[in-house]
Design an enzyme around this catalytic site. Structure first.
Site, mmCIF file in Angstrom:
data_model
loop_
_atom_site.group_PDB
_atom_site.id
_atom_site.type_symbol
_atom_site.label_atom_id
_atom_site.label_comp_id
_atom_site.label_asym_id
_atom_site.label_seq_id
_atom_site.Cartn_x
_atom_site.Cartn_y
_atom_site.Cartn_z
ATOM 1 N N GLU A 62 0.836 -1.199 0.000
ATOM 2 C CA GLU A 62 0.000 0.000 0.000
ATOM 3 C C GLU A 62 0.871 1.250 0.000
ATOM 4 O O GLU A 62 0.391 2.346 0.215
ATOM 5 C CB GLU A 62 -0.975 -0.005 1.169
ATOM 6 C CG GLU A 62 -0.325 -0.102 2.533
ATOM 7 C CD GLU A 62 -1.359 0.000 3.657
ATOM 8 O OE1 GLU A 62 -2.089 -0.979 3.867
ATOM 9 O OE2 GLU A 62 -1.416 1.060 4.296
ATOM 10 N N HIS A 81 -1.862 -12.159 10.569
ATOM 11 C CA HIS A 81 -1.477 -10.771 10.339
ATOM 12 C C HIS A 81 -1.274 -10.133 11.709
ATOM 13 O O HIS A 81 -2.011 -10.416 12.664
ATOM 14 C CB HIS A 81 -2.541 -10.016 9.542
ATOM 15 C CG HIS A 81 -2.212 -8.559 9.431
ATOM 16 N ND1 HIS A 81 -1.009 -8.133 8.918
ATOM 17 C CD2 HIS A 81 -2.877 -7.437 9.808
ATOM 18 C CE1 HIS A 81 -0.965 -6.814 8.979
ATOM 19 N NE2 HIS A 81 -2.084 -6.369 9.512
ATOM 20 N N CYS A 109 -3.117 -4.715 3.926
ATOM 21 C CA CYS A 109 -2.006 -5.558 4.380
ATOM 22 C C CYS A 109 -2.008 -6.966 3.806
ATOM 23 O O CYS A 109 -1.196 -7.791 4.211
ATOM 24 C CB CYS A 109 -2.003 -5.635 5.907
ATOM 25 S SG CYS A 109 -1.828 -4.045 6.682
#
Lengths: 352, 139
Positions: free
Chosen positions: A81, A235, A113
């Site tokens: 990103e 994550h 992400c």
């Protein structure tokens, strides 16, 4: 046809800053924030590092581990990103820098992400359908939090690259599953320097709903339960969320520790779950089973059920390529130097 | 630097491609189309070779009064590196503190941002060198 990880490479920049130092500048209790997030320090890129340089470093580290001819790579996808260009792909520069160009397809991915894991899934499809021998998926970020914002205490930098193929597989991907909804938990509008987020909204309806559902559904598809896995990696926007998600899904601490890097290097965004997975592959044994669940705001999760094969030992001959080596020995910055490195200081017109 | 000039130099800046004279065997970096020693005898005999990527510092300087484009990175180290392939080149040394730099230090190529044409212009990438990691990681 079996498809999986043929090689992998990681990259973590040299510099670090602590939440305590950030809190000192903004008049907040950095120690309490550090404890609350379970983040002791975060990685910081040099002024001459960006997503392109870190993607190249990760891709080159991947190539150093294996004997694959770069000309056999049919696709390079870079998820991030924080691509330096809004228009001009990161992936073309990576392709040129590892001498894979020009006979391949290349593109940049964006899904907060989890763009790097989306790239892995694309490569799996292309390899399984015999469209190419190898595909390279990279997740890299140099994300920023606005000065003083909660994100500033954890937003860091790193990259990881994975080569997906059907021969000499070091870690077979048995199953993959994705869970996607329209959830406005975190975003950055075109042309804006810093992202915005929905505060507490980012927890329950965003991260936990997607990660837990995706992990649970994948285990159902694979016919597995938490005790079937040696390692699990989620994550990691901080050091707390993944531990809570692991506990809620029924995983123990010993399964989560190896892949949890955010306490040392912060939230590397697109690289977070991939660096965690690389860290697991650095020490896992043939036969070990891994569950990896990525999360991207906006929102979605990609989950992977992975089994390590006997080829893994061939990829670990160079100790300098280990994630643990890249994490140790970081140099700590004060906030002023960090602000200069990250371009947070407004300069006079015409200054570089 | 003009975009076409930089683009033409991509193979040497990204991957350290040099030239080797097919007549005398001398290696040149940046690559040359004619050998400066053999002149016309080398025409059509120049080969493209890739440097191994590592070498030793022959001499260095710490830059405190930096050109405009490098103001944000000062002080920085610039060095002449004797490559293992026998050729010398000049490059910035990164990930190295001033106290650790020394003549003879072993360095390896890395990929970094070299500069950009303003905020909206093209970004240039290429080699810089960093100390070769020789300390094995702790187990």
């Amino acid at each position: 046809m079996d498809v999986g990880i043929v090689s992998y490479g990681a990259y973590v920049p040299r510099w670090r800053i602590t939440p305590v130092e950030i809190g000192r500048v903004w008049g907040t209790d950095g120690e309490a924030i550090s404890r609350g997030l379970n983040v002791k320090s975060k990685s910081v890129p040099s002024p001459d590092e960006d997503v392109i340089t870190m993607s190249v470093e990760a891709a080159r580290n991947l190539m150093k581990r294996c004997k694959v001819d770069p000309k056999d790579i049919g696709a390079i996808y870079v998820g991030s990103e924080s691509h330096p260009y809004a228009v001009k792909p990161t992936a073309t520069i990576v392709a040129e820098a590892i001498e894979a160009a020009p006979d391949l397809t290349a593109a940049d991915y964006e899904f907060a992400c989890k763009a790097g894991t989306a790239a892995i899934q694309t490569c799996m499809g292309l390899v399984a359908s015999n469209m190419m021998k190898y595909g390279m998926a990279i997740g890299t970020d140099t994300s920023q939090g606005a000065p003083g914002d909660a994100l500033e205490y954890s937003a860091s930098a790193g990259g990881a690259a994975f080569l997906i193929g059907a021969s000499d597989i070091a870690a077979r991907i048995d199953e993959t599953y994705s869970f996607t909804t329209d959830t406005p938990d975190f975003w950055r509008r075109e042309g804006e320097m810093y992202p915005r987020h929905g505060g507490r909204f980012t927890g329950e309806p965003a991260y936990f709903k997607h990660v837990l559902t995706c992990g649970k559904n994948l285990m159902e598809i694979a016919g597995t339960s938490p005790e079937d896995y040696d390692y699990v990696v989620f994550h990691q926007p901080n050091g707390k969320f993944p531990l809570r998600a692991a506990k809620m899904l029924g995983f123990g601490k010993e399964q989560t520790t190896t892949g949890l890097l955010s306490p040392m290097i912060g939230n590397t965004y697109s690289a977070a779950v991939l660096l965690g997975l690389a860290s697991i592959l650095d020490i896992s044994k043939p036969g070990d089973r891994i569950l990896a669940v990525a999360y991207g705001s906006g929102a979605g999760s990609d989950a992977f059920d992975i089994t390590v094969t006997e080829h893994i030992t061939e990829l670990r001959k160079d100790p300098f390529l280990l994630v643990s080596n890249m994490i140790s020995g970081g140099k700590f910055l004060d906030y002023a130097t960090y602000a200069k490195f990250r371009g947070k200081i407004t300069l006079a017109e015409g200054s570089k | 630097m003009a975009i076409p000039r930089f683009w033409r130099e991509t193979p040497s800046r990204y991957n350290l491609f040099a030239s080797k004279c097919g007549n005398c065997g001398e290696v040149h970096f940046p690559p040359r189309s004619v050998c400066p020693s053999c002149h016309r005898k080398s025409i059509g005999r120049m080969k493209s070779i890739k440097l191994c990527g590592s070498g030793n510092i022959l001499s260095y300087s710490v830059v405190h009064d930096a050109p405009e484009d490098f103001e944000m990175q000062k002080p920085y180290i610039i060095a002449i590196i004797e490559m293992k392939d026998g050729v010398r080149l000049t490059a910035p040394i990164i990930d190295c503190d001033e106290c650790d730099i020394d003549i003879g230090l072993e360095v390896e190529a890395s990929f970094r941002k070299l500069g950009q044409e303003g905020k909206a212009g093209v970004i240039h990438y290429g080699y810089k060198f960093r100390p070769l990691n020789t300390t094995p990681p702790e187990k």
